[in-house]
Design a protein around this motif. Structure first.
Motif, PDB file in Angstrom:
ATOM      1  N   THR A  21       0.839  -1.192   0.000  1.00  0.00           N
ATOM      2  CA  THR A  21       0.000   0.000   0.000  1.00  0.00           C
ATOM      3  C   THR A  21       0.872   1.238   0.000  1.00  0.00           C
ATOM      4  O   THR A  21       2.009   1.214   0.488  1.00  0.00           O
ATOM      5  CB  THR A  21      -0.943   0.024   1.221  1.00  0.00           C
ATOM      6  N   ASN A  22       0.344   2.314  -0.558  1.00  0.00           N
ATOM      7  CA  ASN A  22       1.038   3.610  -0.497  1.00  0.00           C
ATOM      8  C   ASN A  22       0.320   4.582   0.433  1.00  0.00           C
ATOM      9  O   ASN A  22       0.668   5.757   0.496  1.00  0.00           O
ATOM     10  CB  ASN A  22       1.186   4.214  -1.894  1.00  0.00           C
ATOM     11  N   ILE A  23      -0.671   4.108   1.170  1.00  0.00           N
ATOM     12  CA  ILE A  23      -1.528   4.980   1.972  1.00  0.00           C
ATOM     13  C   ILE A  23      -0.784   5.528   3.188  1.00  0.00           C
ATOM     14  O   ILE A  23      -0.095   4.797   3.891  1.00  0.00           O
ATOM     15  CB  ILE A  23      -2.784   4.218   2.427  1.00  0.00           C
ATOM     16  N   ILE A  24      -0.929   6.829   3.431  1.00  0.00           N
ATOM     17  CA  ILE A  24      -0.480   7.480   4.668  1.00  0.00           C
ATOM     18  C   ILE A  24      -1.725   8.024   5.360  1.00  0.00           C
ATOM     19  O   ILE A  24      -2.520   8.736   4.743  1.00  0.00           O
ATOM     20  CB  ILE A  24       0.492   8.635   4.392  1.00  0.00           C
ATOM     21  N   GLN A  25      -1.893   7.676   6.643  1.00  0.00           N
ATOM     22  CA  GLN A  25      -3.005   8.185   7.444  1.00  0.00           C
ATOM     23  C   GLN A  25      -2.463   9.021   8.601  1.00  0.00           C
ATOM     24  O   GLN A  25      -1.301   8.913   8.962  1.00  0.00           O
ATOM     25  CB  GLN A  25      -3.838   7.031   7.992  1.00  0.00           C
ATOM     26  N   PHE A  26      -3.333   9.866   9.177  1.00  0.00           N
ATOM     27  CA  PHE A  26      -2.910  10.645  10.334  1.00  0.00           C
ATOM     28  C   PHE A  26      -4.022  10.732  11.362  1.00  0.00           C
ATOM     29  O   PHE A  26      -5.208  10.580  11.056  1.00  0.00           O
ATOM     30  CB  PHE A  26      -2.452  12.052   9.926  1.00  0.00           C
ATOM     31  N   VAL A  27      -3.588  10.964  12.609  1.00  0.00           N
ATOM     32  CA  VAL A  27      -4.493  11.273  13.711  1.00  0.00           C
ATOM     33  C   VAL A  27      -3.940  12.475  14.453  1.00  0.00           C
ATOM     34  O   VAL A  27      -2.756  12.808  14.345  1.00  0.00           O
ATOM     35  CB  VAL A  27      -4.630  10.092  14.708  1.00  0.00           C
ATOM     36  N   THR A  28      -4.807  13.145  15.206  1.00  0.00           N
ATOM     37  CA  THR A  28      -4.371  14.168  16.151  1.00  0.00           C
ATOM     38  C   THR A  28      -4.208  13.468  17.493  1.00  0.00           C
ATOM     39  O   THR A  28      -5.185  13.026  18.102  1.00  0.00           O
ATOM     40  CB  THR A  28      -5.384  15.317  16.242  1.00  0.00           C
ATOM     41  N   ILE A  29      -2.966  13.360  17.980  1.00  0.00           N
ATOM     42  CA  ILE A  29      -2.659  12.480  19.100  1.00  0.00           C
ATOM     43  C   ILE A  29      -3.333  12.935  20.388  1.00  0.00           C
ATOM     44  O   ILE A  29      -3.761  12.117  21.207  1.00  0.00           O
ATOM     45  CB  ILE A  29      -1.131  12.369  19.285  1.00  0.00           C
ATOM     46  N   SER A  30      -3.466  14.241  20.585  1.00  0.00           N
ATOM     47  CA  SER A  30      -4.017  14.760  21.843  1.00  0.00           C
ATOM     48  C   SER A  30      -5.513  14.556  21.973  1.00  0.00           C
ATOM     49  O   SER A  30      -6.083  14.720  23.057  1.00  0.00           O
ATOM     50  CB  SER A  30      -3.688  16.246  21.983  1.00  0.00           C
ATOM     51  N   SER A  31      -6.192  14.210  20.869  1.00  0.00           N
ATOM     52  CA  SER A  31      -7.624  13.933  20.903  1.00  0.00           C
ATOM     53  C   SER A  31      -7.840  12.438  20.758  1.00  0.00           C
ATOM     54  O   SER A  31      -6.893  11.665  20.696  1.00  0.00           O
ATOM     55  CB  SER A  31      -8.330  14.686  19.775  1.00  0.00           C
ATOM     56  N   THR A  32      -9.097  12.002  20.701  1.00  0.00           N
ATOM     57  CA  THR A  32      -9.420  10.641  20.298  1.00  0.00           C
ATOM     58  C   THR A  32     -10.255  10.715  19.033  1.00  0.00           C
ATOM     59  O   THR A  32     -10.882  11.738  18.741  1.00  0.00           O
ATOM     60  CB  THR A  32     -10.188   9.885  21.395  1.00  0.00           C
ATOM     61  N   GLY A  33     -10.256   9.640  18.266  1.00  0.00           N
ATOM     62  CA  GLY A  33     -11.015   9.623  17.020  1.00  0.00           C
ATOM     63  C   GLY A  33     -10.327   8.780  15.979  1.00  0.00           C
ATOM     64  O   GLY A  33      -9.192   8.307  16.173  1.00  0.00           O
TER      65      GLY A  33
ATOM     66  N   GLY B 171      -2.093  11.257   2.531  1.00  0.00           N
ATOM     67  CA  GLY B 171      -1.537  11.275   1.173  1.00  0.00           C
ATOM     68  C   GLY B 171      -0.972   9.912   0.846  1.00  0.00           C
ATOM     69  O   GLY B 171      -1.373   8.901   1.435  1.00  0.00           O
ATOM     70  N   ASP B 172      -0.016   9.846  -0.066  1.00  0.00           N
ATOM     71  CA  ASP B 172       0.542   8.580  -0.538  1.00  0.00           C
ATOM     72  C   ASP B 172       2.067   8.591  -0.488  1.00  0.00           C
ATOM     73  O   ASP B 172       2.710   9.625  -0.711  1.00  0.00           O
ATOM     74  CB  ASP B 172       0.119   8.308  -1.986  1.00  0.00           C
ATOM     75  N   LEU B 173       2.659   7.418  -0.201  1.00  0.00           N
ATOM     76  CA  LEU B 173       4.082   7.218  -0.390  1.00  0.00           C
ATOM     77  C   LEU B 173       4.438   7.298  -1.873  1.00  0.00           C
ATOM     78  O   LEU B 173       3.561   7.217  -2.742  1.00  0.00           O
ATOM     79  CB  LEU B 173       4.499   5.852   0.156  1.00  0.00           C
ATOM     80  N   THR B 174       5.735   7.424  -2.175  1.00  0.00           N
ATOM     81  CA  THR B 174       6.138   7.496  -3.584  1.00  0.00           C
ATOM     82  C   THR B 174       5.927   6.170  -4.301  1.00  0.00           C
ATOM     83  O   THR B 174       5.790   6.144  -5.521  1.00  0.00           O
ATOM     84  CB  THR B 174       7.612   7.922  -3.717  1.00  0.00           C
ATOM     85  N   SER B 175       5.900   5.047  -3.545  1.00  0.00           N
ATOM     86  CA  SER B 175       5.659   3.724  -4.130  1.00  0.00           C
ATOM     87  C   SER B 175       4.883   2.872  -3.144  1.00  0.00           C
ATOM     88  O   SER B 175       5.135   2.953  -1.932  1.00  0.00           O
ATOM     89  CB  SER B 175       6.972   3.003  -4.453  1.00  0.00           C
ATOM     90  N   PRO B 176       3.951   2.018  -3.612  1.00  0.00           N
ATOM     91  CA  PRO B 176       3.343   1.042  -2.708  1.00  0.00           C
ATOM     92  C   PRO B 176       4.425   0.155  -2.089  1.00  0.00           C
ATOM     93  O   PRO B 176       5.322  -0.320  -2.791  1.00  0.00           O
ATOM     94  CB  PRO B 176       2.415   0.244  -3.623  1.00  0.00           C
TER      95      PRO B 176
END
Length: 259
Positions: free
Chosen positions: A6-18, A24-29
């Protein structure tokens, strides 16, 4: 894409929950556990497998924005299943395989794109270790030496170069523990030995010595992702039976993880 990559990049806000969101995507899967580290401004992803070959690629993103990764440079050798850590200025990538097991530690300057340089060697060649750091020390934790799950914790002084020194032992020998840290503590969550486990233990980074029990994860999992803001530590996904659950702990305390 090849299944498993996979090339998927995910994010969270660490100080919250959710739940996580798309970054975005990496340059290559990529698969086979690329190593990751970063500063407060940049995130770095290094190595892994771009099927069928192990890769030496290093990508980076700017953490405050969202968007696709850009090319940073190359590791000293193609490497998968290495451990990533460092300081606000330096990134270290330790161990892994290519396909033989490695004891190499590579070094980059996070703010400057370019190829990695040699830092030194681990005490034991291994893959599937984890890593954590304070502003001065970097720890390489656990792993698998091709025959045995390891309880070994190594440390280096991040601002120098040289070979790693023995720090102490984990409470349970295992590989792929999810390690997070503050400026004073490293906390190791879960891992495999060889089945998934829920163990959380910790060490005080400025000292040397064996890990101490911290608590348990909400579920027994290894092969998970991890991140922290020096206050909260997150264990994200993982497991032989895959999960999308995100746990968190408060690094300065002890106790069981919370969903």
């Amino acid at each position: 894409n090849v299944p498993g990559q996979t090339n998927i990049i995910q994010f969270v806000t660490i100080s919250s929950t959710g739940n996580s969101q798309d970054f975005g995507d990496l340059t290559s899967p990529t698969q086979a556990v690329p190593a990751a580290t970063g500063s407060s401004t940049r995130g770095i992803v290094a190595g892994g497998q771009i099927f069928p070959a192990t890769t030496n690629k290093i990508d980076f993103v700017t953490i405050a924005s969202t968007g696709d990764a850009s090319d940073f440079g190359d590791l000293t050798q193609a490497q998968q299943q290495a451990a990533g850590t460092g300081s606000q200025t330096r990134g270290l990538f330790a161990g892994g395989e290519q396909p033989s097991l490695s004891n190499k530690i590579d070094l980059i300057t996070i703010a400057t794109a370019g190829n990695a340089n040699d830092f030194g060697d681990l005490s034991v060649s291994r893959r599937l270790a984890s890593a954590a750091s304070s502003p001065t020390r970097s720890l390489i934790i656990g792993g698998y030496d091709g025959s045995n799950d390891l309880n070994v914790i190594d440390f280096v002084t991040t601002s120098s170069t040289g070979n790693a020194i023995d720090f102490g032992d984990l409470t349970v020998a295992r590989f792929t523990p999810s390690a997070v840290s503050s400026s004073t503590r490293a906390v190791m969550m879960g891992g495999r030995n060889p089945s998934d486990n829920a163990t959380i233990d910790f060490v005080t980074i400025a000292t040397i010595g064996n890990a101490i029990n911290f608590g348990d994860l909400t579920e027994a999992k290894g092969n998970a992702a991890n991140a922290s803001d020096s206050v909260r530590g997150l264990r994200m996904g993982g497991g032989n039976g895959n999960t999308n659950v995100i746990d968190y702990i408060m690094i300065a305390t002890t106790g069981d993880a919370v969903d």
